[in-house]
Design a protein around this motif. Structure first.
Motif, PDB file in Angstrom:
ATOM      1  N   LYS A  95      -8.141  -1.177   4.536  1.00 13.88           N
ATOM      2  CA  LYS A  95      -7.712  -2.550   4.302  1.00 13.88           C
ATOM      3  C   LYS A  95      -6.655  -2.540   3.197  1.00 13.88           C
ATOM      4  CE  LYS A  95     -10.811  -4.163   7.164  1.00 13.88           C
ATOM      5  NZ  LYS A  95     -10.423  -4.735   8.476  1.00 13.88           N
ATOM      6  N   ILE A  96      -5.473  -3.034   3.525  1.00 12.87           N
ATOM      7  CA  ILE A  96      -4.354  -3.044   2.585  1.00 12.87           C
ATOM      8  C   ILE A  96      -3.958  -4.484   2.290  1.00 12.87           C
ATOM      9  CG2 ILE A  96      -2.049  -2.158   2.084  1.00 12.87           C
ATOM     10  CD1 ILE A  96      -4.053   0.028   2.720  1.00 12.87           C
ATOM     11  N   GLY A  97      -3.819  -4.819   1.019  1.00 12.23           N
ATOM     12  CA  GLY A  97      -3.364  -6.148   0.640  1.00 12.23           C
ATOM     13  C   GLY A  97      -1.843  -6.218   0.660  1.00 12.23           C
ATOM     14  N   VAL A  98      -1.303  -7.294   1.242  1.00 14.29           N
ATOM     15  CA  VAL A  98       0.147  -7.496   1.288  1.00 14.29           C
ATOM     16  C   VAL A  98       0.444  -8.939   0.886  1.00 14.29           C
ATOM     17  CG1 VAL A  98       2.241  -7.433   2.673  1.00 14.29           C
ATOM     18  CG2 VAL A  98       0.395  -5.815   3.164  1.00 14.29           C
ATOM     19  N   VAL A  99       1.248  -9.104  -0.158  1.00  8.88           N
ATOM     20  CA  VAL A  99       1.740 -10.445  -0.506  1.00  8.88           C
ATOM     21  C   VAL A  99       2.951 -10.704   0.375  1.00  8.88           C
ATOM     22  CG1 VAL A  99       2.881 -11.837  -2.257  1.00  8.88           C
ATOM     23  CG2 VAL A  99       0.854 -10.528  -2.858  1.00  8.88           C
TER      24      VAL A  99
ATOM     25  N   SER B 188       3.035  -4.586  -1.212  1.00  8.46           N
ATOM     26  CA  SER B 188       1.711  -4.144  -0.783  1.00  8.46           C
ATOM     27  C   SER B 188       1.106  -3.239  -1.844  1.00  8.46           C
ATOM     28  CB  SER B 188       1.807  -3.389   0.551  1.00  8.46           C
ATOM     29  OG  SER B 188       2.650  -2.248   0.412  1.00  8.46           O
ATOM     30  N   ALA B 189      -0.206  -2.994  -1.731  1.00  6.29           N
ATOM     31  CA  ALA B 189      -0.892  -2.134  -2.700  1.00  6.29           C
ATOM     32  C   ALA B 189      -2.057  -1.418  -2.037  1.00  6.29           C
ATOM     33  CB  ALA B 189      -1.394  -2.959  -3.881  1.00  6.29           C
ATOM     34  N   TYR B 190      -2.292  -0.207  -2.507  1.00  4.55           N
ATOM     35  CA  TYR B 190      -3.402   0.589  -1.963  1.00  4.55           C
ATOM     36  C   TYR B 190      -3.990   1.451  -3.069  1.00  4.55           C
ATOM     37  CZ  TYR B 190      -5.887   4.225   0.645  1.00  4.55           C
ATOM     38  OH  TYR B 190      -6.840   5.104   1.121  1.00  4.55           O
TER      39      TYR B 190
ATOM     40  N   GLY C  30      -8.614   7.053  -6.943  1.00  3.01           N
ATOM     41  CA  GLY C  30      -8.316   6.016  -7.921  1.00  3.01           C
ATOM     42  C   GLY C  30      -6.840   5.757  -8.144  1.00  3.01           C
ATOM     43  N   THR C  31      -5.966   6.624  -7.659  1.00  3.96           N
ATOM     44  CA  THR C  31      -4.523   6.397  -7.788  1.00  3.96           C
ATOM     45  C   THR C  31      -4.138   5.130  -7.035  1.00  3.96           C
ATOM     46  OG1 THR C  31      -4.109   8.775  -7.929  1.00  3.96           O
ATOM     47  CG2 THR C  31      -2.244   7.381  -7.365  1.00  3.96           C
ATOM     48  N   VAL C  32      -3.267   4.322  -7.630  1.00  2.08           N
ATOM     49  CA  VAL C  32      -2.831   3.064  -7.015  1.00  2.08           C
ATOM     50  C   VAL C  32      -1.335   3.124  -6.749  1.00  2.08           C
ATOM     51  CG1 VAL C  32      -2.465   0.595  -7.410  1.00  2.08           C
ATOM     52  CG2 VAL C  32      -4.661   1.635  -7.981  1.00  2.08           C
ATOM     53  N   THR C  33      -0.942   2.699  -5.549  1.00  2.00           N
ATOM     54  CA  THR C  33       0.469   2.657  -5.166  1.00  2.00           C
ATOM     55  C   THR C  33       0.863   1.246  -4.762  1.00  2.00           C
ATOM     56  OG1 THR C  33       0.418   4.938  -4.376  1.00  2.00           O
ATOM     57  CG2 THR C  33       2.225   3.563  -3.596  1.00  2.00           C
ATOM     58  N   PHE C  34       1.974   0.767  -5.320  1.00  2.00           N
ATOM     59  CA  PHE C  34       2.578  -0.508  -4.925  1.00  2.00           C
ATOM     60  C   PHE C  34       3.914  -0.205  -4.250  1.00  2.00           C
ATOM     61  CE2 PHE C  34       0.111  -1.617  -8.741  1.00  2.00           C
ATOM     62  CZ  PHE C  34      -0.600  -2.725  -8.305  1.00  2.00           C
ATOM     63  N   VAL C  35       4.218  -0.921  -3.166  1.00  2.00           N
ATOM     64  CA  VAL C  35       5.521  -0.816  -2.498  1.00  2.00           C
ATOM     65  C   VAL C  35       6.059  -2.235  -2.340  1.00  2.00           C
ATOM     66  CG1 VAL C  35       6.795   0.009  -0.497  1.00  2.00           C
ATOM     67  CG2 VAL C  35       4.771   1.249  -1.271  1.00  2.00           C
ATOM     68  N   ALA C  36       7.324  -2.454  -2.733  1.00  2.00           N
ATOM     69  CA  ALA C  36       7.887  -3.807  -2.717  1.00  2.00           C
ATOM     70  C   ALA C  36       9.267  -3.807  -2.080  1.00  2.00           C
ATOM     71  CB  ALA C  36       7.976  -4.353  -4.144  1.00  2.00           C
ATOM     72  N   GLN C  37       9.665  -4.970  -1.545  1.00  2.00           N
ATOM     73  CA  GLN C  37      10.981  -5.113  -0.938  1.00  2.00           C
ATOM     74  C   GLN C  37      11.513  -6.519  -1.192  1.00  2.00           C
ATOM     75  OE1 GLN C  37      10.776  -4.616   3.330  1.00  2.00           O
ATOM     76  NE2 GLN C  37       9.127  -6.093   3.594  1.00  2.00           N
TER      77      GLN C  37
ATOM     78  N   GLN D 236       4.435  -2.164   8.385  1.00  2.00           N
ATOM     79  CA  GLN D 236       5.094  -0.982   7.830  1.00  2.00           C
ATOM     80  C   GLN D 236       4.952  -0.937   6.309  1.00  2.00           C
ATOM     81  OE1 GLN D 236       9.042  -1.628   9.407  1.00  2.00           O
ATOM     82  NE2 GLN D 236       8.731  -0.201  11.119  1.00  2.00           N
ATOM     83  N   LEU D 237       5.084  -2.087   5.670  1.00  2.00           N
ATOM     84  CA  LEU D 237       4.953  -2.149   4.216  1.00  2.00           C
ATOM     85  C   LEU D 237       3.532  -1.765   3.796  1.00  2.00           C
ATOM     86  CD1 LEU D 237       6.779  -2.977   1.796  1.00  2.00           C
ATOM     87  CD2 LEU D 237       5.667  -5.220   1.882  1.00  2.00           C
ATOM     88  N   ALA D 238       2.548  -2.195   4.574  1.00  2.00           N
ATOM     89  CA  ALA D 238       1.164  -1.843   4.274  1.00  2.00           C
ATOM     90  C   ALA D 238       0.929  -0.341   4.437  1.00  2.00           C
ATOM     91  CB  ALA D 238       0.222  -2.630   5.182  1.00  2.00           C
ATOM     92  N   ALA D 239       1.477   0.229   5.499  1.00  2.00           N
ATOM     93  CA  ALA D 239       1.293   1.665   5.741  1.00  2.00           C
ATOM     94  C   ALA D 239       1.964   2.508   4.660  1.00  2.00           C
ATOM     95  CB  ALA D 239       1.841   2.025   7.122  1.00  2.00           C
ATOM     96  N   LEU D 240       3.104   2.050   4.143  1.00  2.00           N
ATOM     97  CA  LEU D 240       3.800   2.807   3.102  1.00  2.00           C
ATOM     98  C   LEU D 240       2.969   2.917   1.827  1.00  2.00           C
ATOM     99  CD1 LEU D 240       7.496   1.558   3.399  1.00  2.00           C
ATOM    100  CD2 LEU D 240       6.668   3.894   3.744  1.00  2.00           C
TER     101      LEU D 240
END
Length: 301
Positions: free
Chosen positions: A237-241, A254-256, A261-268, A288-292
């Motif tokens: 489950k990936i959160g996407v604003v 998005s964030a995962y 415990g490592t956290v990754t954010f991807v933004a566009q 795609q943003l969630a998968a990244l």
């Protein structure tokens, strides 16, 4: 009656009137001192009464509020608040308490050790393994830019005051339970024709205190808020604003949280510097943003 008769009559009246007693200086001073003492006593009593009432009022307020949760404490863990804690400093996105800056560190724990074996001068790594990780993150971000877009290089005549078309940074975010938490941030301008937007990746190493719930986690990116939806990628489950509220530095992100415990954010974002010259569409779809966000290429330590 002429003038002589008038003067004679006045002398007669003064002679028959008793003269006032002489002024007693000692008695007058004594009366004045007694009056002043009475005034001081009155002010002292009034002041004492005020203090007693104030103390009683504070005690009453403390007793009445003993069972009410502190609003600041209740909201300290709320995602995306970005508010300062009372008596302290504002939390970073990871929830860690930043160490003091170089000018106010005093006897605080030194910055992490750099490649020269000495403590860093500030929280940003200028060389070494951490610095290299930040550069690697930028390379990985550029590698996933979709076909049809380009990532501009620095212009030969570009001013140092201009926003760079690509940047990376590795910063010490704080220490949590004895573990050093690092934050890697990379941002790149993307262009299609004469229109530009931007993409970004930010990684917090394990040990961070970011939330685990998908949308609560996603809303912590740069303290921004927005309309969040949960996207399923595989069995994750990936959160996407998908729509920001007030802060519009990015259009979607998005964030995962990885299992370690490592956290990754991807933004566009559609625009980079001028909305009128922004991209007509975002480079990534929401799935795609969630998968990244869970892509292993952004899983750094």
């Amino acid at each position: 009656m002429n003038g002589d008769e008038l003067r004679e009559a006045l002398r007669h009246e003064m002679a028959v009137v008793a003269s006032p007693p002489p002024l007693d200086t000692a008695a007058a001073l004594g009366a004045a001192r007694r009056a002043r003492a009475r005034r001081r006593t009155g002010w002292a009593c009034a002041g004492s009464a005020t203090v007693v009432l104030a103390v009683a009022g504070v005690a009453a307020v403390g007793t009445a509020g003993a069972g009410i949760p502190d609003s600041g404490a209740a909201g300290a863990g709320a995602p995306g608040t970005g508010t300062a804690r009372a008596g302290g400093v504002s939390p970073t996105a990871s929830g860690t308490t930043p160490l003091p800056g170089p000018s106010d560190r005093g006897t605080a724990e030194p910055w992490p050790t750099g490649p020269d074996g000495l403590p860093q001068q500030d929280r940003t790594a200028k060389a070494g393994t951490r610095y290299d990780q930040g550069v690697r993150l930028l390379d990985e971000l550029i590698a996933v830019v979709p076909a049809g877009y380009v990532v501009p290089e620095y212009a030969p005549n570009q001013s140092v005051d201009d926003d760079p078309p690509r940047s990376s940074q590795a910063e010490f975010d704080g220490k949590v339970n004895g573990v050093d938490v690092w934050r890697y941030t990379s941002v790149a301008t993307i262009a299609k024709g004469d229109r530009t937007g931007r993409v970004a990746v930010e990684v917090y190493t394990r040990g961070n205190e970011l939330p685990t719930e998908p949308c609560a986690l996603t809303r912590r990116f740069w303290g921004m808020e927005g309309q969040c939806q949960v996207v399923t990628v595989g069995n994750m489950k990936i959160g996407v604003v998908v729509q920001p509220t007030i802060d519009r530095r990015f259009d979607q992100w998005s964030a995962y949280r990885h299992p370690d415990g490592t956290v990754t954010f991807v933004a566009q974002s559609r625009s980079y510097s001028s909305p009128k010259n922004g991209l007509k569409e975002l480079p990534f779809t929401v799935p795609q943003l969630a998968a990244l966000a869970m892509n292993e290429r952004f899983h750094l330590q």
